[in-house]
Write a protein that holds these residues in place. Sequence first.
Motif, short mmCIF file in Angstrom:
data_model
loop_
_atom_site.label_atom_id
_atom_site.label_comp_id
_atom_site.label_asym_id
_atom_site.label_seq_id
_atom_site.Cartn_x
_atom_site.Cartn_y
_atom_site.Cartn_z
N LYS A 44 0.89 -1.25 0.12
CA LYS A 44 -0.01 -0.12 0.13
C LYS A 44 0.98 1.34 0.10
O LYS A 44 1.87 1.01 0.59
CB LYS A 44 -0.86 0.07 1.37
N ARG A 68 10.45 -1.48 10.44
CA ARG A 68 9.37 -0.90 11.33
C ARG A 68 9.56 0.49 11.31
O ARG A 68 10.53 1.05 11.11
CB ARG A 68 9.49 -1.33 12.71
N ASN A 72 5.93 6.89 12.58
CA ASN A 72 4.78 7.00 11.50
C ASN A 72 3.39 7.75 12.57
O ASN A 72 3.07 6.91 13.49
CB ASN A 72 4.39 5.55 11.09
N TYR A 74 0.38 8.24 11.56
CA TYR A 74 -0.84 7.45 11.32
C TYR A 74 -1.03 6.19 11.63
O TYR A 74 -1.99 5.72 11.90
CB TYR A 74 -1.07 7.65 9.51
N ASP A 75 -0.21 5.20 11.81
CA ASP A 75 -0.23 4.04 12.04
C ASP A 75 0.93 3.52 13.02
O ASP A 75 2.02 3.47 12.58
CB ASP A 75 0.12 3.06 10.67
N GLN A 76 0.73 3.14 14.41
CA GLN A 76 1.75 2.75 15.32
C GLN A 76 2.51 1.19 15.01
O GLN A 76 3.20 0.96 15.32
CB GLN A 76 1.12 2.60 16.72
N ALA A 78 3.19 0.43 11.65
CA ALA A 78 3.47 0.81 10.40
C ALA A 78 4.83 -0.30 9.93
O ALA A 78 5.85 -0.41 10.78
CB ALA A 78 3.90 2.02 10.05
N TYR A 90 4.18 0.38 1.96
CA TYR A 90 3.70 -0.13 3.36
C TYR A 90 3.05 -1.52 3.23
O TYR A 90 2.41 -1.47 2.45
CB TYR A 90 3.09 0.79 4.19
N ALA A 93 -2.24 -1.43 6.60
CA ALA A 93 -2.47 -1.24 8.22
C ALA A 93 -3.45 -2.17 8.68
O ALA A 93 -3.29 -2.64 9.84
CB ALA A 93 -2.97 0.17 8.07
N ASN A 96 -1.17 -5.41 9.59
CA ASN A 96 0.37 -5.51 10.06
C ASN A 96 0.42 -5.64 11.22
O ASN A 96 1.90 -5.63 11.72
CB ASN A 96 0.86 -4.23 9.45
N ILE A 97 -0.57 -5.69 12.45
CA ILE A 97 -0.23 -5.86 13.51
C ILE A 97 0.58 -7.21 14.10
O ILE A 97 1.55 -6.74 14.95
CB ILE A 97 -1.53 -5.69 14.63
#
Length: 182
Positions: A44, A68, A72, A74-76, A78, A90, A93, A96-97
């Motif tokens: 993405k 990592r 970022n 917007y996304d912890q 990322a 990327y 989102a 990716n966790i």
Amino acid sequence: MKRQDFLKLIGTGGGTLLFGGMAHPQMQLIYTPKKIKVYDNYVKGTQFYRRDFMKLAVSMDTPVHLKRDLENPYDQFAIKVMCHDKQIGYVAAFENIVMANLLDQGVVLTASISEIVKTNKPHNKHSYLMDVVAIQIFVELMVPASHIQLAELTKDRAANAMDIYRQGAHVIEEKITFNKKK
């Protein structure tokens, strides 16, 4: 099964096998590394890195590495996808966790390009939505080895292999121990 044997089995990680009904009390659990695919999807954010990506000489199975992006906003969780030291996008989102947590714990994830979408469509207002490249991500895990995998059935014709079904697990264990000494 004696209580002491049960605790040993649980302590070595065999508890999942025991509760699944697959453990044999007389047989040692043997683990073998196995490469497992944990992800295969489009990268993405490629619209922001398209110019750099188009300059790269990439093809199917070109290795990429994951990094990592802790800064970022917007996304912890990322995860940057890097190819030849250039960012190409990327990991999605919404997916990716788990991989971010694995990377944070030092787990080695290997990745490569699994698909490249070439398009001749003219540029339009929705071109930023197009998926350009997909990656696949693998992790190597230690998994219990099946007695079938370790037996001669994987090496010899069935007619020449040891008859593991009639001789019992103790013969398999002896054979495995003998093979380890070689």
